[in-house]
Write a protein that holds these residues in place. Structure first.
Motif, PDB file in Angstrom:
ATOM      1  N   THR A 168       0.835  -1.209   0.000  1.00 42.28           N
ATOM      2  CA  THR A 168       0.000   0.000   0.000  1.00 42.28           C
ATOM      3  C   THR A 168       0.862   1.249   0.000  1.00 42.28           C
ATOM      4  OG1 THR A 168      -1.747  -1.173   1.190  1.00 42.28           O
ATOM      5  CG2 THR A 168      -1.817   1.239   1.245  1.00 42.28           C
ATOM      6  N   ILE A 169       1.856   1.293   0.859  1.00 48.00           N
ATOM      7  CA  ILE A 169       2.754   2.459   0.913  1.00 48.00           C
ATOM      8  C   ILE A 169       3.471   2.637  -0.417  1.00 48.00           C
ATOM      9  CG2 ILE A 169       4.860   3.344   1.981  1.00 48.00           C
ATOM     10  CD1 ILE A 169       3.868   2.026   4.603  1.00 48.00           C
ATOM     11  N   ARG A 170       4.008   1.562  -0.969  1.00 51.37           N
ATOM     12  CA  ARG A 170       4.728   1.633  -2.244  1.00 51.37           C
ATOM     13  C   ARG A 170       3.816   2.132  -3.363  1.00 51.37           C
ATOM     14  NH1 ARG A 170       6.933  -2.839  -1.738  1.00 51.37           N
ATOM     15  NH2 ARG A 170       5.370  -4.159  -2.728  1.00 51.37           N
ATOM     16  N   HIS A 171       2.592   1.622  -3.413  1.00 48.60           N
ATOM     17  CA  HIS A 171       1.660   2.034  -4.467  1.00 48.60           C
ATOM     18  C   HIS A 171       1.384   3.539  -4.420  1.00 48.60           C
ATOM     19  CE1 HIS A 171      -1.800   2.150  -7.121  1.00 48.60           C
ATOM     20  NE2 HIS A 171      -2.447   2.797  -6.161  1.00 48.60           N
ATOM     21  N   PHE A 172       1.064   4.042  -3.233  1.00 48.74           N
ATOM     22  CA  PHE A 172       0.679   5.447  -3.147  1.00 48.74           C
ATOM     23  C   PHE A 172       1.865   6.395  -3.222  1.00 48.74           C
ATOM     24  CE2 PHE A 172      -3.241   3.538  -1.558  1.00 48.74           C
ATOM     25  CZ  PHE A 172      -4.150   4.209  -2.368  1.00 48.74           C
ATOM     26  N   THR A 173       3.042   5.979  -2.799  1.00 45.70           N
ATOM     27  CA  THR A 173       4.201   6.867  -2.922  1.00 45.70           C
ATOM     28  C   THR A 173       4.708   6.912  -4.355  1.00 45.70           C
ATOM     29  OG1 THR A 173       5.684   5.100  -2.187  1.00 45.70           O
ATOM     30  CG2 THR A 173       4.945   6.661  -0.529  1.00 45.70           C
ATOM     31  N   GLU A 174       4.538   5.838  -5.102  1.00 41.39           N
ATOM     32  CA  GLU A 174       4.965   5.828  -6.501  1.00 41.39           C
ATOM     33  C   GLU A 174       3.974   6.536  -7.413  1.00 41.39           C
ATOM     34  OE1 GLU A 174       5.601   1.751  -7.470  1.00 41.39           O
ATOM     35  OE2 GLU A 174       7.476   1.640  -6.341  1.00 41.39           O
ATOM     36  N   SER A 175       2.689   6.479  -7.086  1.00 37.33           N
ATOM     37  CA  SER A 175       1.678   7.026  -7.992  1.00 37.33           C
ATOM     38  C   SER A 175       1.267   8.459  -7.670  1.00 37.33           C
ATOM     39  CB  SER A 175       0.433   6.136  -8.002  1.00 37.33           C
ATOM     40  OG  SER A 175      -0.173   6.131  -6.724  1.00 37.33           O
ATOM     41  N   ASP A 176       1.381   8.882  -6.420  1.00 37.27           N
ATOM     42  CA  ASP A 176       0.939  10.228  -6.047  1.00 37.27           C
ATOM     43  C   ASP A 176       1.831  10.741  -4.921  1.00 37.27           C
ATOM     44  OD1 ASP A 176      -0.318  12.570  -5.460  1.00 37.27           O
ATOM     45  OD2 ASP A 176      -2.232  11.678  -4.914  1.00 37.27           O
ATOM     46  N   HIS A 177       2.728  11.639  -5.273  1.00 35.33           N
ATOM     47  CA  HIS A 177       3.704  12.129  -4.296  1.00 35.33           C
ATOM     48  C   HIS A 177       3.113  13.142  -3.319  1.00 35.33           C
ATOM     49  CE1 HIS A 177       6.886   9.970  -6.288  1.00 35.33           C
ATOM     50  NE2 HIS A 177       6.439  10.426  -7.423  1.00 35.33           N
ATOM     51  N   ASN A 178       1.864  13.508  -3.489  1.00 33.08           N
ATOM     52  CA  ASN A 178       1.217  14.447  -2.575  1.00 33.08           C
ATOM     53  C   ASN A 178       0.460  13.747  -1.456  1.00 33.08           C
ATOM     54  OD1 ASN A 178       2.084  16.707  -4.038  1.00 33.08           O
ATOM     55  ND2 ASN A 178       0.379  16.504  -5.461  1.00 33.08           N
ATOM     56  N   THR A 179       0.441  12.432  -1.488  1.00 31.00           N
ATOM     57  CA  THR A 179      -0.284  11.666  -0.481  1.00 31.00           C
ATOM     58  C   THR A 179       0.548  11.537   0.788  1.00 31.00           C
ATOM     59  OG1 THR A 179      -1.394  10.396  -2.189  1.00 31.00           O
ATOM     60  CG2 THR A 179      -1.401   9.465   0.009  1.00 31.00           C
ATOM     61  N   VAL A 180      -0.077  11.791   1.932  1.00 36.87           N
ATOM     62  CA  VAL A 180       0.573  11.630   3.231  1.00 36.87           C
ATOM     63  C   VAL A 180       0.086  10.318   3.831  1.00 36.87           C
ATOM     64  CG1 VAL A 180       0.839  12.597   5.534  1.00 36.87           C
ATOM     65  CG2 VAL A 180       0.668  14.118   3.565  1.00 36.87           C
ATOM     66  N   ILE A 181       1.017   9.469   4.209  1.00 38.23           N
ATOM     67  CA  ILE A 181       0.680   8.152   4.746  1.00 38.23           C
ATOM     68  C   ILE A 181       1.134   8.076   6.204  1.00 38.23           C
ATOM     69  CG2 ILE A 181       0.989   5.670   4.519  1.00 38.23           C
ATOM     70  CD1 ILE A 181       1.587   6.180   1.547  1.00 38.23           C
ATOM     71  N   HIS A 182       0.216   7.723   7.081  1.00 38.65           N
ATOM     72  CA  HIS A 182       0.521   7.526   8.494  1.00 38.65           C
ATOM     73  C   HIS A 182       0.281   6.063   8.822  1.00 38.65           C
ATOM     74  CE1 HIS A 182       0.771  11.820   9.350  1.00 38.65           C
ATOM     75  NE2 HIS A 182      -0.279  11.955   8.554  1.00 38.65           N
ATOM     76  N   VAL A 183       1.243   5.447   9.501  1.00 36.43           N
ATOM     77  CA  VAL A 183       1.162   4.030   9.820  1.00 36.43           C
ATOM     78  C   VAL A 183       1.308   3.855  11.330  1.00 36.43           C
ATOM     79  CG1 VAL A 183       2.193   1.759   9.467  1.00 36.43           C
ATOM     80  CG2 VAL A 183       2.144   3.399   7.593  1.00 36.43           C
ATOM     81  N   THR A 184       0.442   3.062  11.919  1.00 36.93           N
ATOM     82  CA  THR A 184       0.623   2.662  13.309  1.00 36.93           C
ATOM     83  C   THR A 184       0.887   1.170  13.328  1.00 36.93           C
ATOM     84  OG1 THR A 184      -1.710   2.171  13.726  1.00 36.93           O
ATOM     85  CG2 THR A 184      -0.993   4.428  14.132  1.00 36.93           C
ATOM     86  N   ASN A 185       1.770   0.754  14.202  1.00 39.08           N
ATOM     87  CA  ASN A 185       2.094  -0.654  14.329  1.00 39.08           C
ATOM     88  C   ASN A 185       2.194  -0.975  15.808  1.00 39.08           C
ATOM     89  OD1 ASN A 185       3.271  -3.216  14.403  1.00 39.08           O
ATOM     90  ND2 ASN A 185       4.406  -2.844  12.506  1.00 39.08           N
ATOM     91  N   ILE A 186       1.293  -1.811  16.298  1.00 42.68           N
ATOM     92  CA  ILE A 186       1.256  -2.098  17.717  1.00 42.68           C
ATOM     93  C   ILE A 186       2.418  -2.973  18.175  1.00 42.68           C
ATOM     94  CG2 ILE A 186      -1.236  -1.838  17.843  1.00 42.68           C
ATOM     95  CD1 ILE A 186      -1.455  -4.877  17.954  1.00 42.68           C
ATOM     96  N   ASN A 187       3.177  -3.522  17.222  1.00 42.98           N
ATOM     97  CA  ASN A 187       4.301  -4.386  17.561  1.00 42.98           C
ATOM     98  C   ASN A 187       5.593  -3.631  17.790  1.00 42.98           C
ATOM     99  OD1 ASN A 187       2.716  -6.742  17.317  1.00 42.98           O
ATOM    100  ND2 ASN A 187       2.925  -6.652  15.113  1.00 42.98           N
ATOM    101  N   THR A 188       5.628  -2.358  17.436  1.00 43.48           N
ATOM    102  CA  THR A 188       6.877  -1.601  17.595  1.00 43.48           C
ATOM    103  C   THR A 188       6.756  -0.536  18.630  1.00 43.48           C
ATOM    104  OG1 THR A 188       6.274  -0.112  15.800  1.00 43.48           O
ATOM    105  CG2 THR A 188       7.644  -2.007  15.257  1.00 43.48           C
TER     106      THR A 188
END
Length: 53
Positions: free
Chosen positions: A33-53
């Motif tokens: 998902t991150i790779r798709h949106f960063t390659e196709s639209d550089h204006n998209t801001v992606i926030h990720v939460t990971n309960i394991n880290t």
């Protein structure tokens, strides 16, 4: 059809470890998902939460 531009994407509990995959499936979906949106639209801001880290 009009193309919609996503400006913000929130990925919650990315890589959560459960069942037999031990979080590998969720992590792969998150990475793809991150790779798709960063390659196709550089204006998209992606926030990720990971309960394991």
């Amino acid at each position: 059809m009009k193309k919609l531009s996503l400006q913000k994407i929130f990925i919650l509990n990315a890589g959560e470890s459960f069942l037999h995959a031990q979080g590998k499936f969720n992590q792969e979906v998150t990475d793809t998902t991150i790779r798709h949106f960063t390659e196709s639209d550089h204006n998209t801001v992606i926030h990720v939460t990971n309960i394991n880290t």
